[in-house]
Every structure is written in structure tokens, then in C-alpha cells.
Write an enzyme that holds these catalytic residues in place. Structure first.
Site: not given
Length: 348
Positions: A35, A62, A77
């Protein structure tokens, strides 16, 4: 001669089938998705965090993607820059009226000049104080192309095959700004030779309309994952997340996507009066429709209420619930857990 020919024929069949069987067995194991990279140890979405995740054996790494003013996909993000970079110090006069610094207002050259850092909360303090010290290090915001080059290069030098797990962030926001983030991402994947690697790339998004656009208009063959948020988070989508957790909602998801990415607390609901875990039927409903389930986010330093350890959390989801993979800030711990489970089963 006939016997020798038959033995040679059997050997050839074995040479073909045994590697296939090994790959099938490996594919049946739950996948570990790093992640934002190994973000429990290094600032999220920086290339060092991705290299560390690769070294830790993550199956997929990711990439959250937003666009710059000049339409370049960068790995970040948020659609904002202020929580994970020093943008407020470098460009103090570039915030919008809401006080936020939007990546799409900056050129790639300007974003390259920023220092990336550990995530800060609205109070200016580190969200996870035990992680990499905030305001330190010499990290940068990478482009999607740069990150693919890194992962591809490490795959070559380490003889591995690591997957990309790309999230399209704020697609409706980008569209309102005159940018097509889905098209830009597919262009980079095409440039890097990943646009048809169906076993090595997932595309995920909270917005169902964007997933439909990818599947039906852009006709990508890549597997698509419908992310499911808590309605209170205000994700960039008009979809009804409560509906997506029902049988009818999952019937609809199965028309355009290959799996779901729910918040782990949409599966684990706490404990009952006797201390037993309360679980939703979301995983069973999804599996009944042929959908994979990859919940997020598994953090050893932020356990759900009623879970006593990270090992207990992994055991619940991997051994009892039976998810197909999971997103974790600590890919090494998840990989170790799965390796221990494999060894245990081998010994039985």
C-alpha cells in the site's frame, strides 16, 4: 524403442505441466499488495518505499495517480500536495481559496522541485509518529513512468515478476479541470509495454463511471477493481457505496469490474457480546459472483478495535474470511505470515 519414446513423451509432458502447476498454485495464494509501497517504513509513494516493497517480496505495488498541470501522471495519494510535500514552503502563494495546494495547478518541473515527506495531519504533526521522521530525507514525487521503470528494472535484476496496482484518483475532479486521467494512465502503460499485461496490472477506482469508461469506451483488457469507501469520506464518485455491498449492487459491479476493494471494516464489524468477531457477508457475496476481494488497509500500528495483534488481523482475513489479497503498509509482515502458513500446510 517404444518404451524409450514413451518415457521421453512423459518427460516432455511433465516439463510442460509441472511449471504450469507451480504457477497455478502460486496464483491461488492471496496476493500481498504494498500500500503506497513499504509505507510503514519510508514516506509513501516515494521510489525508495517502492524499492523496499519490491525487496520485501510484495506481489503488487500500489500507485495512486494524479495529473500535473501539463497532464503528466505522477504518483501521489491526494489531489493535493500539502500533506506529503513541502509545497507550502516552496510556493506559499499558490494555494487555492480553500487553502489547499492542488497538484493540477503545478507543472511537472515544479512538482519535481518539491521534497516529499511522511504524511502530516491538519495539525502539522505526523499521522503515524512511529514511522519515518517527518521533514527529513531527500525524497521526491515520482512520475508513473519513472516508477514503472524502477519496478521493471528490479524485476529484471532480481528475476521477479511484480505487479502494478494503479488507482485513478479524483477522475471527476480531473475531468472538471479539462483532463482525462484514465486516458493519460493508459498512454503511459502503452508506452511502457504494460497495457495488455492482464496478469500484472490492476486498475482501481472509487468512481464506477470511470471503471465503465475504461472497460467499455477505452476497452482496456486489464482487470478492474471497484473500490468501496465509507460514505462519509467524500470520495470523488456519485456511486452509492452502501448499494455496492448488497447482492444487487455486486451484480452490477460484475458487469464492468473483476473485483472489489472494500475497507476492511466493511468486512470486520467488531465483536459480539461473547467476544467473537462479527463479519459481514460481503466476501461471500462477491465470491459468488466471481469477484476478487482485496480489502484495505492493514497496518500493524493502527489495528481495528477488538483486534489484539497484526498477526490476529491477518489470520482473521486470510485464514478465516478468505480474501484474495490485501493492501498493507507492512508487506514484509504479510509475506512472512503467508510463508509461515505455507510451511505449516506443507508439513501436514
Amino acid at each position: 524403442m517404444r518404451r524409450r519414446h514413451r518415457l521421453r513423451h512423459l518427460a516432455l509432458i511433465s516439463a510442460i505441466l509441472l511449471p504450469w502447476a507451480a504457477m497455478t498454485a502460486a496464483a491461488s495464494l492471496p496476493i500481498v499488495i504494498a500500500h503506497r509501497g513499504a509505507s510503514g517504513y519510508l514516506p509513501e509513494h516515494t521510489l525508495p518505499a517502492k524499492a523496499m516493497a519490491h525487496a520485501m517480496g510484495a506481489d503488487f505495488i500500489e500507485q495512486d495517480v494524479v495529473l500535473t498541470r501539463d497532464g503528466v501522471p505522477v504518483v501521489l495519494h491526494d489531489i493535493h500536495l500539502d500533506a506529503t510535500t513541502d509545497v507550502a514552503t516552496r510556493f506559499p502563494d499558490r494555494a487555492r481559496a480553500d487553502g489547499r495546494y492542488y497538484a493540477i495547478d503545478f507543472s511537472l518541473e515544479e512538482i519535481r522541485s518539491l521534497r516529499a515527506q511522511e504524511r502530516l495531519g491538519s495539525d502539522g504533526q505526523a499521522v503515524y509518529p512511529g514511522r519515518f521522521p517527518a521533514h527529513t530525507g531527500n525524497f521526491r514525487v515520482p512520475t508513473l513512468a519513472e516508477e514503472i521503470d524502477l519496478i521493471s528494472g528490479l524485476d529484471h535484476s532480481r528475476q521477479r515478476r511484480t505487479g502494478l496496482y494503479i488507482e485513478l484518483k479524483g477522475p471527476r475532479f480531473h475531468r472538471n479541470e479539462g483532463q482525462d486521467i484514465a486516458l493519460r494512465v493508459l498512454e503511459v502503460l502503452r508506452e511502457k509495454g504494460y497495457e495488455r499485461r492482464t496478469g500484472q496490472v490492476f486498475l482501481q477506482c472509487f468512481d464506477d463511471a470511470t471503471l465503465r469508461y475504461l472497460r467499455h469506451d477505452l476497452q482496456t483488457p486489464l482487470p478492474l477493481i471497484q473500490l468501496i469507501a465509507d460514505p462519509g469520506w467524500g470520495e470523488d464518485s456519485a456511486v452509492d457505496y452502501a448499494f455496492l455491498q448488497t447482492a444487487a449492487g455486486l451484480d452490477e459491479v460484475a458487469r464492468y469490474a473483476d473485483g472489489i476493494g472494500p475497507w476492511l471494516e466493511q468486512i470486520y464489524l467488531g465483536r459480539d457480546a461473547s467476544g467473537e468477531p462479527l463479519l459481514s457477508d460481503l466476501v461471500a457475496l462477491a465470491h459468488a459472483r466471481g469477484l476478487q476481494v482485496h480489502p484495505y488497509t492493514f497496518r500493524s500500528d493502527a489495528l481495528p478495535e477488538g483486534i489484539e495483534s497484526f498477526t490476529a488481523l491477518l489470520d482473521l482475513f486470510l485464514n478465516q474470511v478468505g480474501v484474495d489479497g490485501l493492501f498493507t503498509d507492512f508487506p514484509d509482515l504479510a509475506r512472512e505470515f503467508l510463508q509461515d502458513r505455507r510451511q505449516y500446510r506443507t508439513q501436514q
